[in-house]
Motif scaffolding. Structure first.
Motif, PDB file in Angstrom:
ATOM      1  N   THR A  37     -50.432 -83.555 -63.683  1.00 28.83           N
ATOM      2  CA  THR A  37     -51.014 -82.209 -63.656  1.00 28.83           C
ATOM      3  C   THR A  37     -50.333 -81.262 -64.646  1.00 28.83           C
ATOM      4  O   THR A  37     -50.799 -80.151 -64.866  1.00 28.83           O
ATOM      5  CB  THR A  37     -50.872 -81.590 -62.249  1.00 28.83           C
ATOM      6  OG1 THR A  37     -49.489 -81.695 -61.863  1.00 28.83           O
ATOM      7  CG2 THR A  37     -51.750 -82.291 -61.234  1.00 28.83           C
ATOM      8  N   GLY A  38     -49.240 -81.710 -65.224  1.00 25.11           N
ATOM      9  CA  GLY A  38     -48.489 -80.854 -66.152  1.00 25.11           C
ATOM     10  C   GLY A  38     -49.186 -80.752 -67.501  1.00 25.11           C
ATOM     11  O   GLY A  38     -50.169 -81.447 -67.768  1.00 25.11           O
ATOM     12  N   ARG A  39     -48.630 -79.911 -68.361  1.00 19.66           N
ATOM     13  CA  ARG A  39     -49.290 -79.673 -69.646  1.00 19.66           C
ATOM     14  C   ARG A  39     -49.253 -80.903 -70.543  1.00 19.66           C
ATOM     15  O   ARG A  39     -50.243 -81.243 -71.191  1.00 19.66           O
ATOM     16  CB  ARG A  39     -48.650 -78.459 -70.327  1.00 19.66           C
ATOM     17  CG  ARG A  39     -49.007 -77.157 -69.627  1.00 19.66           C
ATOM     18  CD  ARG A  39     -48.073 -76.040 -69.969  1.00 19.66           C
ATOM     19  NE  ARG A  39     -46.730 -76.275 -69.455  1.00 19.66           N
ATOM     20  CZ  ARG A  39     -45.689 -75.492 -69.667  1.00 19.66           C
ATOM     21  NH1 ARG A  39     -45.836 -74.410 -70.412  1.00 19.66           N
ATOM     22  NH2 ARG A  39     -44.509 -75.771 -69.146  1.00 19.66           N
ATOM     23  N   ALA A  99     -44.067 -87.652 -67.263  1.00 24.74           N
ATOM     24  CA  ALA A  99     -43.855 -86.381 -67.975  1.00 24.74           C
ATOM     25  C   ALA A  99     -43.506 -85.312 -66.950  1.00 24.74           C
ATOM     26  O   ALA A  99     -43.945 -84.166 -67.051  1.00 24.74           O
ATOM     27  CB  ALA A  99     -45.100 -86.002 -68.767  1.00 24.74           C
ATOM     28  N   ILE A 100     -42.706 -85.705 -65.937  1.00 17.51           N
ATOM     29  CA  ILE A 100     -42.303 -84.737 -64.914  1.00 17.51           C
ATOM     30  C   ILE A 100     -41.212 -83.814 -65.459  1.00 17.51           C
ATOM     31  O   ILE A 100     -40.518 -84.141 -66.427  1.00 17.51           O
ATOM     32  CB  ILE A 100     -41.773 -85.429 -63.641  1.00 17.51           C
ATOM     33  CG1 ILE A 100     -40.582 -86.337 -63.969  1.00 17.51           C
ATOM     34  CG2 ILE A 100     -42.861 -86.167 -62.925  1.00 17.51           C
ATOM     35  CD1 ILE A 100     -39.779 -86.743 -62.765  1.00 17.51           C
ATOM     36  N   ASN A 109     -36.558 -77.982 -56.128  1.00 11.95           N
ATOM     37  CA  ASN A 109     -37.135 -78.876 -57.152  1.00 11.95           C
ATOM     38  C   ASN A 109     -36.403 -78.669 -58.484  1.00 11.95           C
ATOM     39  O   ASN A 109     -36.998 -78.609 -59.546  1.00 11.95           O
ATOM     40  CB  ASN A 109     -38.634 -78.592 -57.303  1.00 11.95           C
ATOM     41  CG  ASN A 109     -39.413 -79.816 -57.769  1.00 11.95           C
ATOM     42  OD1 ASN A 109     -39.223 -80.913 -57.248  1.00 11.95           O
ATOM     43  ND2 ASN A 109     -40.254 -79.652 -58.763  1.00 11.95           N
ATOM     44  N   ASP A 115     -35.166 -84.202 -62.672  1.00 10.20           N
ATOM     45  CA  ASP A 115     -34.918 -84.847 -63.973  1.00 10.20           C
ATOM     46  C   ASP A 115     -33.839 -85.926 -63.894  1.00 10.20           C
ATOM     47  O   ASP A 115     -33.787 -86.808 -64.736  1.00 10.20           O
ATOM     48  CB  ASP A 115     -34.535 -83.780 -64.995  1.00 10.20           C
ATOM     49  CG  ASP A 115     -35.653 -82.780 -65.191  1.00 10.20           C
ATOM     50  OD1 ASP A 115     -36.558 -83.055 -65.983  1.00 10.20           O
ATOM     51  OD2 ASP A 115     -35.641 -81.733 -64.506  1.00 10.20           O
ATOM     52  N   VAL A 137     -40.778 -89.146 -70.715  1.00  9.26           N
ATOM     53  CA  VAL A 137     -40.652 -87.993 -71.605  1.00  9.26           C
ATOM     54  C   VAL A 137     -39.380 -87.244 -71.200  1.00  9.26           C
ATOM     55  O   VAL A 137     -39.306 -86.677 -70.110  1.00  9.26           O
ATOM     56  CB  VAL A 137     -41.874 -87.061 -71.522  1.00  9.26           C
ATOM     57  CG1 VAL A 137     -41.670 -85.844 -72.432  1.00  9.26           C
ATOM     58  CG2 VAL A 137     -43.154 -87.804 -71.884  1.00  9.26           C
ATOM     59  N   SER A 138     -38.367 -87.286 -72.068  1.00  9.93           N
ATOM     60  CA  SER A 138     -37.107 -86.572 -71.824  1.00  9.93           C
ATOM     61  C   SER A 138     -37.084 -85.349 -72.745  1.00  9.93           C
ATOM     62  O   SER A 138     -38.080 -84.618 -72.813  1.00  9.93           O
ATOM     63  CB  SER A 138     -35.942 -87.540 -72.064  1.00  9.93           C
ATOM     64  OG  SER A 138     -34.708 -86.895 -71.906  1.00  9.93           O
ATOM     65  N   LYS A 160     -31.084 -84.371 -67.443  1.00  8.22           N
ATOM     66  CA  LYS A 160     -32.014 -85.297 -68.117  1.00  8.22           C
ATOM     67  C   LYS A 160     -31.245 -86.474 -68.728  1.00  8.22           C
ATOM     68  O   LYS A 160     -31.712 -87.615 -68.700  1.00  8.22           O
ATOM     69  CB  LYS A 160     -32.812 -84.572 -69.215  1.00  8.22           C
ATOM     70  CG  LYS A 160     -34.015 -83.790 -68.702  1.00  8.22           C
ATOM     71  CD  LYS A 160     -34.780 -83.207 -69.878  1.00  8.22           C
ATOM     72  CE  LYS A 160     -35.887 -82.267 -69.430  1.00  8.22           C
ATOM     73  NZ  LYS A 160     -36.978 -82.924 -68.719  1.00  8.22           N
ATOM     74  N   LEU A 182     -41.971 -78.113 -77.358  1.00  5.59           N
ATOM     75  CA  LEU A 182     -43.377 -78.489 -77.171  1.00  5.59           C
ATOM     76  C   LEU A 182     -44.291 -77.303 -77.457  1.00  5.59           C
ATOM     77  O   LEU A 182     -44.010 -76.180 -77.033  1.00  5.59           O
ATOM     78  CB  LEU A 182     -43.595 -78.981 -75.734  1.00  5.59           C
ATOM     79  CG  LEU A 182     -42.770 -80.204 -75.327  1.00  5.59           C
ATOM     80  CD1 LEU A 182     -43.033 -80.564 -73.861  1.00  5.59           C
ATOM     81  CD2 LEU A 182     -43.079 -81.390 -76.225  1.00  5.59           C
TER      82      LEU A 182
HETATM   83  N1  NAP Z   1     -40.964 -77.048 -72.972  1.00  4.12           N
HETATM   84  C1  NAP Z   1     -40.426 -77.662 -73.993  1.00  4.12           C
HETATM   85  O1  NAP Z   1     -40.373 -77.147 -75.123  1.00  4.12           O
HETATM   86  C2  NAP Z   1     -39.894 -79.066 -73.812  1.00  4.12           C
HETATM   87  C3  NAP Z   1     -39.226 -79.675 -74.871  1.00  4.12           C
HETATM   88  C4  NAP Z   1     -38.803 -80.994 -74.737  1.00  4.12           C
HETATM   89  C5  NAP Z   1     -39.014 -81.679 -73.540  1.00  4.12           C
HETATM   90  N2  NAP Z   1     -39.628 -81.046 -72.497  1.00  4.12           N
HETATM   91  C6  NAP Z   1     -39.846 -81.837 -71.262  1.00  4.12           C
HETATM   92  O2  NAP Z   1     -41.104 -82.461 -71.354  1.00  4.12           O
HETATM   93  C7  NAP Z   1     -41.616 -82.729 -70.043  1.00  4.12           C
HETATM   94  C8  NAP Z   1     -43.053 -82.228 -69.933  1.00  4.12           C
HETATM   95  O3  NAP Z   1     -43.065 -80.828 -70.145  1.00  4.12           O
HETATM   96  P1  NAP Z   1     -44.353 -79.944 -69.732  1.00  4.12           P
HETATM   97  O4  NAP Z   1     -44.148 -78.612 -70.315  1.00  4.12           O
HETATM   98  O5  NAP Z   1     -45.601 -80.698 -69.987  1.00  4.12           O
HETATM   99  O6  NAP Z   1     -44.137 -79.890 -68.132  1.00  4.12           O
HETATM  100  P2  NAP Z   1     -44.937 -79.052 -67.039  1.00  4.12           P
HETATM  101  O7  NAP Z   1     -46.216 -78.518 -67.574  1.00  4.12           O
HETATM  102  O8  NAP Z   1     -43.971 -78.094 -66.409  1.00  4.12           O
HETATM  103  O9  NAP Z   1     -45.310 -80.192 -65.945  1.00  4.12           O
HETATM  104  C9  NAP Z   1     -44.348 -80.727 -65.099  1.00  4.12           C
HETATM  105  C10 NAP Z   1     -45.011 -81.768 -64.212  1.00  4.12           C
HETATM  106  O10 NAP Z   1     -44.016 -82.334 -63.345  1.00  4.12           O
HETATM  107  C11 NAP Z   1     -44.562 -82.409 -62.036  1.00  4.12           C
HETATM  108  N3  NAP Z   1     -43.494 -82.390 -61.039  1.00  4.12           N
HETATM  109  C12 NAP Z   1     -42.520 -81.434 -60.873  1.00  4.12           C
HETATM  110  N4  NAP Z   1     -41.740 -81.764 -59.837  1.00  4.12           N
HETATM  111  C13 NAP Z   1     -42.188 -82.939 -59.361  1.00  4.12           C
HETATM  112  C14 NAP Z   1     -41.795 -83.772 -58.289  1.00  4.12           C
HETATM  113  N5  NAP Z   1     -40.753 -83.441 -57.505  1.00  4.12           N
HETATM  114  N6  NAP Z   1     -42.481 -84.926 -58.070  1.00  4.12           N
HETATM  115  C15 NAP Z   1     -43.545 -85.255 -58.845  1.00  4.12           C
HETATM  116  N7  NAP Z   1     -43.982 -84.494 -59.870  1.00  4.12           N
HETATM  117  C16 NAP Z   1     -43.316 -83.353 -60.124  1.00  4.12           C
HETATM  118  C17 NAP Z   1     -45.444 -81.162 -61.932  1.00  4.12           C
HETATM  119  O11 NAP Z   1     -46.337 -81.340 -60.858  1.00  4.12           O
HETATM  120  P3  NAP Z   1     -46.949 -80.098 -59.990  1.00  4.12           P
HETATM  121  O12 NAP Z   1     -48.293 -79.809 -60.600  1.00  4.12           O
HETATM  122  O13 NAP Z   1     -47.043 -80.658 -58.611  1.00  4.12           O
HETATM  123  O14 NAP Z   1     -45.970 -78.948 -60.102  1.00  4.12           O
HETATM  124  C18 NAP Z   1     -46.120 -81.203 -63.297  1.00  4.12           C
HETATM  125  O15 NAP Z   1     -47.200 -82.114 -63.269  1.00  4.12           O
HETATM  126  C19 NAP Z   1     -40.628 -82.061 -69.079  1.00  4.12           C
HETATM  127  O16 NAP Z   1     -39.708 -83.024 -68.609  1.00  4.12           O
HETATM  128  C20 NAP Z   1     -39.927 -81.048 -69.973  1.00  4.12           C
HETATM  129  O17 NAP Z   1     -38.626 -80.724 -69.479  1.00  4.12           O
HETATM  130  C21 NAP Z   1     -40.075 -79.763 -72.605  1.00  4.12           C
END
Ligand code: NAP
Length: 254
Positions: A37-39, A99-100, A109, A115, A137-138, A160, A182
């Motif tokens: 469900t995440g982005r 991609a959690i 959480n 992570d 995805v880390s 992570k 991202l």
């Molecule tokens: N933002 C950045 O610039 C960046 C850079 C590098 C890496 N990242 C990493 O890339 C990954 C994806 O990022 P994103 O922005 O796409 O993430 P996001 O939109 O915040 O989505 C996170 C997902 O993780 C799920 N989740 C959270 N807690 C959970 C749990 N306890 N059990 C099962 N599912 C759970 C959420 O589900 P719900 O819908 O239930 O909440 C959601 O589907 C993350 O690990 C992030 O840290 C991010």
């Protein structure tokens, strides 16, 4: 146990290893997506559907998830903090992508629980289920203790890094992607740059991270590799084996 029974067990374990070791994913295979469900997760689901895979989404709230993903996937209720839910979700699955990410402002959480421990639960469950590959995805920067993100978000990168280590130690065949910042720009228009050593910086669209996750399922040279991932100049990648083939394999864990 008698010697002949031990021998039969050893032979079965060896055959299972050989059967999965050289296997890559094919259209029609069932892929579990954690964080669907995440982005980034939504882009991964889109990419998998477009390539003809069947998708099982691991979701915490199926009603909310159905509003996001509709009927494009099957659903498994679960939470990476609860190992038994992962064992059930992985039944019949050969490949999984995660991609959690932890939730800001939710202490229940936080990065330590999601992570690190959540990723470790998923890797251990995947190893127990003997799946062929787990893609994680880390993030870039995980080896930088003083990174600003550790200060503003509960040591997220340090947790992570521990999650990554747990994946490497679990015994499941894996691929660990460490994307840079991202963005939500469109994917499939530019190239990607893979690095190792965690020294670079850069950005990449979530849609291109999704492309790399799905490409890794089809590429043996992506197995047991950890790499950073950034956007690059066009053209988009077409020969993924060649790109992944330039990466060094991770040191085997003792
Ligand atoms: N933002 C950045 O610039 C960046 C850079 C590098 C890496 N990242 C990493 O890339 C990954 C994806 O990022 P994103 O922005 O796409 O993430 P996001 O939109 O915040 O989505 C996170 C997902 O993780 C799920 N989740 C959270 N807690 C959970 C749990 N306890 N059990 C099962 N599912 C759970 C959420 O589900 P719900 O819908 O239930 O909440 C959601 O589907 C993350 O690990 C992030 O840290 C991010």
């Amino acid at each position: 146990m008698r010697k002949s029974a031990k021998m039969r067990l050893w032979l079965m374990a060896t055959l299972l290893f050989l059967a999965t070791a050289g296997q890559v994913a094919n259209a029609g295979d069932l892929v579990l997506v954690a964080g669907a469900t995440g982005r980034t997760g939504q882009q991964i689901v889109r990419e998998l559907n477009a390539a003809g895979y069947r998708v099982r989404a691991l979701v915490r709230d199926p009603v909310k998830a159905r509003a996001v993903l509709g009927d494009t996937v099957e659903y498994a209720s679960g939470d990476v903090r609860q190992r038994p839910t992962l064992d059930v979700a992985l039944q019949g699955v050969r490949y999984a992508i995660s991609a959690i990410g932890a939730t800001r402002k939710d202490p229940a959480n936080k990065p330590e629980f999601v992570d690190f421990q959540g990723v470790r639960n998923l890797a251990d469950a995947a190893a127990a289920a003997k799946i062929a590959q787990l893609v994680i995805v880390s993030s870039s920067g995980v080896t930088h203790k003083d990174h600003m993100l550790n200060k503003v978000f509960d040591n997220v990168l340090l947790w992570k890094a521990q999650g990554e280590a747990a994946v490497r130690a679990s015994g499941v065949p894996y691929t660990i992607l460490r994307p840079g910042g991202l963005t939500d720009k469109p994917g499939g228009q530019n190239g990607v740059r893979l690095e190792q050593g965690d020294r670079g910086t850069g950005f990449i669209p979530r849609a291109d991270v999704a492309r790399v996750c799905v490409a890794a399922l089809k590429s043996l040279p992506a197995r047991n590799r950890t790499f950073e991932l950034y956007g690059a100049q066009p053209p988009p990648v077409t020969d993924w084996d060649a790109l992944f083939g330039k990466l060094a394999a991770d040191e085997p864990q003792s």
